[in-house]
Design a protein around this motif. Sequence first.
Motif, PDB file in Angstrom:
ATOM      1  N   VAL A  52       0.835  -1.203   0.000  1.00 62.69           N
ATOM      2  CA  VAL A  52       0.000   0.000   0.000  1.00 62.69           C
ATOM      3  C   VAL A  52       0.874   1.260   0.000  1.00 62.69           C
ATOM      4  CG1 VAL A  52      -1.788   1.274   1.234  1.00 62.69           C
ATOM      5  CG2 VAL A  52      -1.828  -1.205   1.234  1.00 62.69           C
ATOM      6  N   GLU A  53       1.940   1.235   0.792  1.00 63.16           N
ATOM      7  CA  GLU A  53       2.870   2.377   0.852  1.00 63.16           C
ATOM      8  C   GLU A  53       3.378   2.768  -0.535  1.00 63.16           C
ATOM      9  OE1 GLU A  53       4.405   4.045   3.594  1.00 63.16           O
ATOM     10  OE2 GLU A  53       3.883   2.760   5.286  1.00 63.16           O
ATOM     11  N   LEU A  54       3.557   1.749  -1.393  1.00 62.85           N
ATOM     12  CA  LEU A  54       4.099   2.012  -2.731  1.00 62.85           C
ATOM     13  C   LEU A  54       3.066   2.633  -3.666  1.00 62.85           C
ATOM     14  CD1 LEU A  54       6.078  -1.317  -3.317  1.00 62.85           C
ATOM     15  CD2 LEU A  54       6.981   0.881  -2.554  1.00 62.85           C
ATOM     16  N   GLY A  55       1.787   2.636  -3.246  1.00 63.31           N
ATOM     17  CA  GLY A  55       0.767   3.235  -4.086  1.00 63.31           C
ATOM     18  C   GLY A  55      -0.030   2.223  -4.891  1.00 63.31           C
ATOM     19  N   LEU A  56      -0.023   0.982  -4.421  1.00 65.03           N
ATOM     20  CA  LEU A  56      -0.827  -0.054  -5.051  1.00 65.03           C
ATOM     21  C   LEU A  56      -1.941  -0.429  -4.062  1.00 65.03           C
ATOM     22  CD1 LEU A  56       0.715  -3.241  -6.726  1.00 65.03           C
ATOM     23  CD2 LEU A  56      -1.669  -2.950  -6.127  1.00 65.03           C
ATOM     24  N   VAL A  57      -3.158  -0.042  -4.382  1.00 60.09           N
ATOM     25  CA  VAL A  57      -4.239  -0.165  -3.397  1.00 60.09           C
ATOM     26  C   VAL A  57      -5.339  -1.097  -3.874  1.00 60.09           C
ATOM     27  CG1 VAL A  57      -5.956   1.108  -2.061  1.00 60.09           C
ATOM     28  CG2 VAL A  57      -3.742   2.134  -2.509  1.00 60.09           C
ATOM     29  N   LEU A  70      -8.931   6.011  -2.855  1.00 57.85           N
ATOM     30  CA  LEU A  70      -8.340   7.221  -3.444  1.00 57.85           C
ATOM     31  C   LEU A  70      -7.600   8.034  -2.391  1.00 57.85           C
ATOM     32  CD1 LEU A  70     -11.211   8.426  -5.782  1.00 57.85           C
ATOM     33  CD2 LEU A  70      -9.136   7.213  -6.402  1.00 57.85           C
ATOM     34  N   MET A  71      -8.052   7.924  -1.147  1.00 53.90           N
ATOM     35  CA  MET A  71      -7.409   8.651  -0.047  1.00 53.90           C
ATOM     36  C   MET A  71      -5.962   8.199   0.155  1.00 53.90           C
ATOM     37  SD  MET A  71      -9.606  10.821   1.072  1.00 53.90           S
ATOM     38  CE  MET A  71      -8.807  11.395   2.562  1.00 53.90           C
ATOM     39  N   ALA A  72      -5.655   7.000  -0.315  1.00 55.70           N
ATOM     40  CA  ALA A  72      -4.298   6.466  -0.144  1.00 55.70           C
ATOM     41  C   ALA A  72      -3.343   6.987  -1.206  1.00 55.70           C
ATOM     42  CB  ALA A  72      -4.334   4.944  -0.157  1.00 55.70           C
ATOM     43  N   ARG A  73      -3.826   7.917  -2.061  1.00 60.00           N
ATOM     44  CA  ARG A  73      -3.006   8.444  -3.151  1.00 60.00           C
ATOM     45  C   ARG A  73      -2.422   7.316  -3.997  1.00 60.00           C
ATOM     46  NH1 ARG A  73      -2.156  14.146  -4.002  1.00 60.00           N
ATOM     47  NH2 ARG A  73      -4.093  14.729  -3.022  1.00 60.00           N
ATOM     48  N   PRO A  74      -3.278   6.471  -4.567  1.00 65.54           N
ATOM     49  CA  PRO A  74      -2.782   5.299  -5.289  1.00 65.54           C
ATOM     50  C   PRO A  74      -2.255   5.662  -6.672  1.00 65.54           C
ATOM     51  CG  PRO A  74      -5.155   5.416  -5.465  1.00 65.54           C
ATOM     52  CD  PRO A  74      -4.741   6.574  -4.601  1.00 65.54           C
ATOM     53  N   LYS A  75      -1.401   4.794  -7.187  1.00 62.94           N
ATOM     54  CA  LYS A  75      -0.996   4.901  -8.593  1.00 62.94           C
ATOM     55  C   LYS A  75      -1.742   3.840  -9.387  1.00 62.94           C
ATOM     56  CE  LYS A  75       3.443   6.722  -7.269  1.00 62.94           C
ATOM     57  NZ  LYS A  75       3.995   6.222  -6.010  1.00 62.94           N
ATOM     58  N   LEU A  76      -1.951   2.694  -8.732  1.00 63.75           N
ATOM     59  CA  LEU A  76      -2.716   1.615  -9.357  1.00 63.75           C
ATOM     60  C   LEU A  76      -3.791   1.159  -8.367  1.00 63.75           C
ATOM     61  CD1 LEU A  76      -3.228  -0.710 -11.431  1.00 63.75           C
ATOM     62  CD2 LEU A  76      -1.332  -1.931 -10.360  1.00 63.75           C
ATOM     63  N   ILE A  77      -5.041   1.090  -8.851  1.00 63.86           N
ATOM     64  CA  ILE A  77      -6.144   0.649  -7.993  1.00 63.86           C
ATOM     65  C   ILE A  77      -6.617  -0.724  -8.460  1.00 63.86           C
ATOM     66  CG2 ILE A  77      -8.428   1.236  -7.069  1.00 63.86           C
ATOM     67  CD1 ILE A  77      -7.947   4.100  -7.958  1.00 63.86           C
ATOM     68  N   LEU A  78      -6.744  -1.656  -7.532  1.00 71.64           N
ATOM     69  CA  LEU A  78      -7.302  -2.971  -7.849  1.00 71.64           C
ATOM     70  C   LEU A  78      -8.739  -2.987  -7.349  1.00 71.64           C
ATOM     71  CD1 LEU A  78      -4.383  -5.189  -6.443  1.00 71.64           C
ATOM     72  CD2 LEU A  78      -4.567  -4.209  -8.724  1.00 71.64           C
ATOM     73  N   LEU A  79      -9.688  -3.179  -8.264  1.00 73.73           N
ATOM     74  CA  LEU A  79     -11.100  -3.183  -7.868  1.00 73.73           C
ATOM     75  C   LEU A  79     -11.649  -4.605  -7.978  1.00 73.73           C
ATOM     76  CD1 LEU A  79     -12.383  -0.035  -9.810  1.00 73.73           C
ATOM     77  CD2 LEU A  79     -12.373  -0.300  -7.329  1.00 73.73           C
ATOM     78  N   ASP A  80     -12.166  -5.111  -6.869  1.00 74.68           N
ATOM     79  CA  ASP A  80     -12.661  -6.486  -6.849  1.00 74.68           C
ATOM     80  C   ASP A  80     -14.190  -6.497  -6.952  1.00 74.68           C
ATOM     81  OD1 ASP A  80     -12.852  -9.195  -6.635  1.00 74.68           O
ATOM     82  OD2 ASP A  80     -11.695  -9.368  -4.783  1.00 74.68           O
ATOM     83  N   GLU A  81     -14.702  -6.807  -8.116  1.00 78.08           N
ATOM     84  CA  GLU A  81     -16.141  -6.890  -8.380  1.00 78.08           C
ATOM     85  C   GLU A  81     -16.934  -5.751  -7.750  1.00 78.08           C
ATOM     86  OE1 GLU A  81     -17.953 -10.458  -8.760  1.00 78.08           O
ATOM     87  OE2 GLU A  81     -16.125 -11.649  -8.972  1.00 78.08           O
ATOM     88  N   GLY A 102      -6.338   9.871 -14.223  1.00 71.54           N
ATOM     89  CA  GLY A 102      -4.968   9.470 -14.482  1.00 71.54           C
ATOM     90  C   GLY A 102      -4.469   8.284 -13.676  1.00 71.54           C
ATOM     91  N   TYR A 103      -5.396   7.559 -13.037  1.00 68.07           N
ATOM     92  CA  TYR A 103      -4.985   6.377 -12.282  1.00 68.07           C
ATOM     93  C   TYR A 103      -4.932   5.159 -13.204  1.00 68.07           C
ATOM     94  CZ  TYR A 103      -6.409   9.211  -8.262  1.00 68.07           C
ATOM     95  OH  TYR A 103      -6.540  10.197  -7.337  1.00 68.07           O
TER      96      TYR A 103
END
Lengths: 288, 234
Positions: free
Chosen positions: B74-79, B149-160, B184-185
Amino acid sequence: MTVLILNALVNGILLGGVLALLAFGMNLIFGVVKVIHMAYGQSVMLGMYVIYTLTEIYNVPLISSCLIAVIAMTLLGGLMHLLVVQKLLTANRLNQLLALAGLIIVYENFAQVIWGADLRGIPVFLPVFNIGEVFIKTSNLIAFIGSLVVLGLLYFFLHKTYIGLAIRATAQDVECARLMGINPKKIYLTTMMVGSAMTGVIAAFFTPIYSVHPHFGGSFTMMAFIIVVLGGMGNLMGGFIGAFVIGIVTSLTGALASIEAAEIVALIIFVLVVLIRPQGLMGGKQTR
Amino acid sequence: MLDIESIDVYYGKFQALFDLNMRIGEQETVITVGPNGAGKSTLLKAISGLQPAKRGKITFMGQPIEKFPPHKIVELGLVYVPESGRVFPNLTVIENLKIGSYTRRARVHFKPSLEEVFDLFPRLAEREKQIAETLSGGERQMLAVARSLMARPKLILLDEPSMGLAPLIVSQLFKFISAIKKGGYSILMVEQNVVKALKLCDRAYLLELGTVKLEGNREFFGKEEYIRQSYLGV
């Protein structure tokens, strides 16, 4: 008769405040780390010995020894977590319970070896005052107000700080908490230390009221556990209300019958709750 | 941005993913479809560190992450946004959003992030003080997305994200996701609603029996006979 009951009621409320703080620590640990800190009262007992030793033998001012006791109990809680609890987090319930109950024996015998079996107390003379016909011990009032202040601070800590928020989130859903960037290992350690710090605080409040002996903690572990179950395990608000229920009921029984009867009544309440409403007064709602 | 090289994932002795490869580019929206039990959620759990891969490599922005615990990832921006609006039930809306920005990197941006999120989801701003448990299913899902989005992600994984929601709410939710995409995510989404998800994505993967059966861009996927018959129902 009414005077007697009134006095018992007031003292019950005062006792309830302290019990609320006592139960809070155990409840918080259960809610977050999901283990029952069986040696909770024993930790209070060790805290009282720390205060006794510092004030009576090393002539440290009482206030400073109380602060040192809080720090010492916080560290002891952390140490206990790292040495015992952390290794048992994935173990089955019975093993956890046995290990933590084992700590009771460790703490009590440690105290017996170091300080012996005699009663140890610090002569603190605080006045008794009265409002009409109700007599109140200043020491009890200090313990009551102090406990409420500390509970207020804990509420603030849990609701207004990031780490407090993380503690509550972890209590509700560990896996989801990890996805927020929370390291549960750290949260468990922190919770254990905060919960154990409370035993130091209570030791400070108890010092002017009670003398300590190696088996002093047992009944308080039991009281805290009864309150936690009464309120609903892990439910902090339930524990708060439960503490006053137990405080008032035991105080009334103590005044009308005897102190021994008071403990019996507390245990009867415990048994009834487990039989009739095992989820506790406030139900299984989570830590808020 | 994200490179997955031949990962094997197990639940105990049961193997859920077999030699799976996947790639997600910068600012790309990728969907993964497939039947129940194909390993779609497992894939997201493996990337986010909840169910680490036994073999293979996962590289995020040049860094190997397959051995990282979830909180480091998560720290790396992968949420990862877990399934069915999994929010903290006894925290308020605002507390859920605050905990979303728990990482040191995100915490300093709490205020601007919150403004962005409230702009995107005005409904959540109205319900700021409400306990998450009392929200509707759709609102909860929105909160879960907003929290990521609050985690300032670069990549978001959305599960269903659309699971268990009424059609109207699903349309609304997809509007939000497309708004996020425009922000831009990069997005990797696992989805049952293939029709809607295909409209949104740049590329798609079909997972069957724990491995990639088909991959291609949106146009190719929409035309592919096998997909049309099995997943689009035409």
